[in-house]
Each structure stands twice: as structure tokens, then as C-alpha cells.
Design an enzyme around this catalytic site. Structure first.
Site, mmCIF file in Angstrom:
data_model
loop_
_atom_site.group_PDB
_atom_site.id
_atom_site.type_symbol
_atom_site.label_atom_id
_atom_site.label_comp_id
_atom_site.label_asym_id
_atom_site.label_seq_id
_atom_site.Cartn_x
_atom_site.Cartn_y
_atom_site.Cartn_z
ATOM 1 N N HIS A 36 37.805 43.712 48.125
ATOM 2 C CA HIS A 36 38.704 42.787 48.831
ATOM 3 C C HIS A 36 39.630 43.670 49.661
ATOM 4 O O HIS A 36 40.056 44.735 49.203
ATOM 5 C CB HIS A 36 39.477 41.961 47.785
ATOM 6 C CG HIS A 36 40.473 40.999 48.348
ATOM 7 N ND1 HIS A 36 40.253 40.271 49.499
ATOM 8 C CD2 HIS A 36 41.700 40.608 47.903
ATOM 9 C CE1 HIS A 36 41.292 39.488 49.732
ATOM 10 N NE2 HIS A 36 42.189 39.683 48.779
ATOM 11 N N ASP A 73 44.276 43.516 42.574
ATOM 12 C CA ASP A 73 44.788 43.973 43.871
ATOM 13 C C ASP A 73 46.200 44.532 43.814
ATOM 14 O O ASP A 73 46.504 45.548 44.437
ATOM 15 C CB ASP A 73 44.727 42.805 44.877
ATOM 16 C CG ASP A 73 43.296 42.381 45.133
ATOM 17 O OD1 ASP A 73 42.525 43.212 45.635
ATOM 18 O OD2 ASP A 73 42.938 41.247 44.800
HETATM 19 P P1 NDP Z 1 39.776 42.304 36.962
HETATM 20 O O1 NDP Z 1 41.085 41.651 36.732
HETATM 21 O O2 NDP Z 1 38.597 41.745 36.273
HETATM 22 O O3 NDP Z 1 39.903 43.874 36.669
HETATM 23 C C1 NDP Z 1 40.040 44.291 35.464
HETATM 24 C C2 NDP Z 1 39.880 45.811 35.470
HETATM 25 O O4 NDP Z 1 41.077 46.429 35.941
HETATM 26 C C3 NDP Z 1 39.648 46.230 34.066
HETATM 27 O O5 NDP Z 1 38.765 47.300 34.025
HETATM 28 C C4 NDP Z 1 41.046 46.634 33.663
HETATM 29 O O6 NDP Z 1 41.023 47.575 32.648
HETATM 30 C C5 NDP Z 1 41.566 47.287 34.911
HETATM 31 N N1 NDP Z 1 43.019 47.357 34.907
HETATM 32 C C6 NDP Z 1 43.889 46.337 34.786
HETATM 33 N N2 NDP Z 1 45.137 46.789 34.823
HETATM 34 C C7 NDP Z 1 45.063 48.135 34.955
HETATM 35 C C8 NDP Z 1 46.027 49.161 35.050
HETATM 36 N N3 NDP Z 1 47.329 48.904 35.022
HETATM 37 N N4 NDP Z 1 45.596 50.430 35.168
HETATM 38 C C9 NDP Z 1 44.275 50.704 35.190
HETATM 39 N N5 NDP Z 1 43.311 49.768 35.122
HETATM 40 C C10 NDP Z 1 43.700 48.496 34.996
HETATM 41 O O7 NDP Z 1 39.547 42.454 38.527
HETATM 42 P P2 NDP Z 1 38.484 41.709 39.415
HETATM 43 O O8 NDP Z 1 37.137 42.259 39.117
HETATM 44 O O9 NDP Z 1 38.713 40.241 39.365
HETATM 45 O O10 NDP Z 1 38.959 42.223 40.848
HETATM 46 C C11 NDP Z 1 38.652 43.508 41.303
HETATM 47 C C12 NDP Z 1 38.606 43.491 42.809
HETATM 48 O O11 NDP Z 1 37.546 42.620 43.214
HETATM 49 C C13 NDP Z 1 39.862 42.939 43.456
HETATM 50 O O12 NDP Z 1 40.087 43.637 44.645
HETATM 51 C C14 NDP Z 1 39.510 41.497 43.749
HETATM 52 O O13 NDP Z 1 40.252 40.939 44.805
HETATM 53 C C15 NDP Z 1 38.053 41.672 44.129
HETATM 54 N N6 NDP Z 1 37.249 40.471 44.039
HETATM 55 C C16 NDP Z 1 37.260 39.755 42.857
HETATM 56 C C17 NDP Z 1 36.500 38.614 42.736
HETATM 57 C C18 NDP Z 1 36.433 37.874 41.427
HETATM 58 O O14 NDP Z 1 35.661 36.956 41.361
HETATM 59 N N7 NDP Z 1 37.152 38.221 40.390
HETATM 60 C C19 NDP Z 1 35.697 38.101 43.864
HETATM 61 C C20 NDP Z 1 35.672 38.979 45.010
HETATM 62 C C21 NDP Z 1 36.454 40.110 45.086
HETATM 63 P P3 NDP Z 1 41.808 47.331 31.300
HETATM 64 O O15 NDP Z 1 42.015 45.875 31.089
HETATM 65 O O16 NDP Z 1 40.919 47.972 30.353
HETATM 66 O O17 NDP Z 1 43.091 47.991 31.564
#
Ligand code: NDP
Length: 331
Positions: free
Chosen positions: A107, A82
Site C-alpha cells: 500500500h 501502515d
Molecule cells: P497486519 O496488521 O496483518 O500486520 C501484522 C504484522 O505486523 C505482524 O507480523 C506483526 O507482528 C507486525 N507488527 C505489528 N506491530 C509491529 C511493531 N510495532 N513492530 C514490528 N512488527 C509489528 O498488516 P496487514 O497485512 O493487514 O498490512 C500490511 C500492509 O499491507 C499494509 O501496508 C496494508 O495497507 C497493506 N494491505 C493490507 C491489506 C489487507 O487486506 N489487510 C490489503 C492490501 C494491502 P507481531 O504482531 O508479531 O508484532
């Protein structure tokens, strides 16, 4: 009462000819991509070129840099941490948001706190599963689905709700029921659970461990009693089925009486910090704090994590894991 949508309320055909771009292949991103593909939706992935990129390729997806994925998608799902979404949005997505596209969030954080302000010429929607990503995928493969909150923040096309419902169906959410909500409600409720309920649970276990080990109980017995047996998994499974109090008869009368007669001892104590957390969420103070944390390179976050994983309870857990076979998978 909130309106609830089921499979019968959604038509997958609304997505015919549209490409869904999943930006971020993490917890939610991977689950969304796999579920949608299995539901017949055309999906491509946007990521920076590191391990998640290769994971997506391994899973058989077309993967593109974030800007190209945005440019080549009709529906863009922002499934990134987020506090980073507004940065990625500004750098890679905004310029590729042609008129009539749809921006989807899992979210409501970025929209609720005004961190992302999409142009008025696109649809903006929320499909927020009440489930971690691995569960979103696992339930889908079992023929069920995760419950979710849905909202439309902007309906430029006049089709936003139909498209959102189709996405929710493709994700498996409408198999069990998806609730109509709003970005504000979803965000505030989710943050409240994370900041007012989970800390009480975590601190209860940590303090319980400290008190019990100080009183001379063995680390193995304490960990098994509090956490490692998996008993709580079964209890919460029954909570989902029978209700918080509806499951009480499954416990011994000793346990039922012990639980009920001691609730009041704790409710007074948790009320004040709970209300404080709600105030921080509603006023935006927490969101500002999180963004500053990201800008500072997560200094405080790393310190907190270091302290947490070095709590004596965690060391004891590791020791117990090497000795006791845990029946989680059976439950
Ligand atoms: P993650 O932390 O798992 O996301 C990781 C992803 O984001 C990877 O693909 C990563 O790529 C990428 N990423 C991280 N940093 C960067 C950056 N600086 N630039 C570009 N890409 C980046 O996220 P979630 O799946 O946990 O969360 C995603 C959404 O879902 C959020 O809005 C969260 O609130 C929501 N959500 C999450 C839940 C959960 O259980 N986790 C539950 C319900 C909603 P890489 O590492 O390759 O850079």
C-alpha cells in the site's frame, strides 16, 4: 487507459539468486510468503519474536529479527501496519538498505505521505493487491490470483519494473491482470474506498437495524434479511462478473424498480461527506490523524471499536448465528 500486465509480461527468472525478505507475517505477509515460495522464490521472514514469528516457523520459513532479515534480503517487503512502517523502517531497515536493494510496499501510504524517505540508491516499488490477505492466498491456490495495482517510485537499478513484474507474477497478481498505477493514485483510491464508501455501507446496515427493530421486526429476521443469509455475497459476485447494473436483471422486477427508483433519494445526501473524505485524504489530514492516533496509543480507535461492536446489530448477529445455519460456504 491504464496499462495492464499479465503473466506473459513477467519473467520469474529475474528473481534468480535474489532473496525476498517479508517483514511482518500478518494478513498480507503470510499470503505473500506462501505464494512466493510456491512460485519458487527464495523467501525469508522478519518479525519480532511473538506468535507471528512462531506461525512463520510452523509454516517452514526461516525467521530472523527485523534488522537481520533486512540485512539478508535483496528485496525487502514492508508488510506491517501502515502507521508503524516508518518506525520499523527507521529502527531496523534503513541502515540495512545497501545500494541496489529494493523496497516493496503493499500500500502506498508511507511513501505518498512522505513518512518513509528511502535513499536514492535503492529501488522503490508498490504491489498493492485489491484483496485481503486470505484471498490473495486462496485465489493463488485455486490457480487464479488477486488483481493488483503496480507502481515504481524509484528505479535506481534500471531493473525495478522487471523485478516488480516478477514479484507480481510470483504472487499470482499477473494471472488475472495487474494495473500500472502510482503510489499517489493507489493510496488515495484505497483510502477513499475505506473512508467514503465503506462507512456508508456500515452506517446503512446499522441505521437499518435501528429503524427496523424500532418498527417491531424480529432481530433474527432483520439480520437474515440484511446480512446473514449471504445473499449480498452472491450479489457482489455477480457485480464482479456482470457489472453494478449488469447484474440487476438477476433480481425480481419489484426489486429492480425499488432499487432504481430510490437511488436519487440517497445520492444527494452522501455527496458532501464523500467530498470531505476525499479532501482529507488529498490534503494529508487523515494521514496526520492516523499517526497521532498511533502515538496516543490508539485511544480513539479503541473507543470507536468498542462502540461499534456493541451496536445492537452485533448482538443480534451473535444471537442469530447460534440459531440459523448460514450457507456462506455454499456460495
Ligand atoms: P497486519 O496488521 O496483518 O500486520 C501484522 C504484522 O505486523 C505482524 O507480523 C506483526 O507482528 C507486525 N507488527 C505489528 N506491530 C509491529 C511493531 N510495532 N513492530 C514490528 N512488527 C509489528 O498488516 P496487514 O497485512 O493487514 O498490512 C500490511 C500492509 O499491507 C499494509 O501496508 C496494508 O495497507 C497493506 N494491505 C493490507 C491489506 C489487507 O487486506 N489487510 C490489503 C492490501 C494491502 P507481531 O504482531 O508479531 O508484532
Amino acid at each position: 487507459m491504464a496499462e495492464v500486465f499479465y503473466d506473459k509480461d513477467a519473467e520469474l527468472s529475474v528473481l534468480n539468486g535474489l532473496t525476498v525478505g517479508i517483514l511482518g507475517y500478518g494478513n498480507q505477509g503470510r499470503a505473500w510468503a506462501l505464494n512466493m515460495r510456491d512460485s519458487g522464490v527464495k523467501v525469508l521472514i522478519g518479525n519480532i519474536q511473538d506468535e507471528y514469528w512462531f506461525k512463520a516457523e510452523e509454516d517452514g520459513f526461516k525467521v530472523l529479527p527485523l534488522d537481520q532479515a533486512s540485512a539478508n534480503s535483496d528485496i525487502i517487503c514492508l508488510l506491517l501496519p501502515d502507521e508503524l512502517q516508518s518506525i520499523v523502517y527507521g529502527e531496523y531497515v534503513e541502515a540495512n538498505l545497501a545500494e541496489g536493494k529494493m523496497l516493496v510496499f503493499a500500500h502506498g501510504f508511507s511513501i505518498r505521505y512522505g513518512l518513509i524517505k528511502p535513499p536514492t540508491s535503492v529501488d522503490v516499488a508498490l504491489a498493492a493487491p485489491r484483496m485481503i490477505g486470505s484471498g490473495v492466498r486462496r485465489l493463488y491456490t485455486l490457480g487464479s490470483g488477486a488483481p493488483a495495482l503496480l507502481a515504481v517510485g524509484q528505479d535506481y537499478s534500471g531493473m525495478a519494473w522487471r523485478k516488480l513484474l516478477a514479484l507480481a507474477k510470483a504472487l499470482g497478481f499477473t494471472r488475472v491482470g495487474a494495473l500500472k498505477s502510482s503510489f499517489k493514485e493507489e493510496t488515495e483510491l484505497d483510502l477513499f474506498t475505506e473512508q467514503a464508501v465503506m462507512p456508508i455501507i456500515l452506517s446503512a446496515f446499522m441505521k437499518a437495524y435501528e429503524i427496523l427493530s424500532e418498527a417491531g421486526y424480529s432481530p433474527e429476521a432483520i439480520i437474515l434479511e440484511l446480512l446473514a443469509s449471504g445473499e449480498l455475497i452472491e450479489v457482489f459476485r455477480q457485480v464482479c462478473k456482470l457489472g453494478l447494473m449488469g447484474q440487476l436483471p438477476l433480481h425480481s422486477r419489484t426489486s429492480q424498480y425499488g432499487q432504481l427508483s430510490r437511488i436519487q433519494r440517497f445520492t444527494g445526501i452522501v455527496e458532501k461527506p464523500m467530498r470531505l473524505s476525499l479532501e482529507e485524504i488529498k490534503s494529508g489530514r487523515f494521514s496526520t490523524e492516523l499517526i497521532l492516533e498511533q502515538k496516543s496509543g490508539y485511544i480513539n480507535f479503541r473507543k470507536l471499536m468498542e462502540e461499534a461492536i456493541n451496536h445492537p446489530l452485533c448482538h443480534a448477529e451473535n444471537a442469530v448465528k447460534s440459531k440459523v445455519k448460514i450457507p456462506y460456504e455454499v456460495l
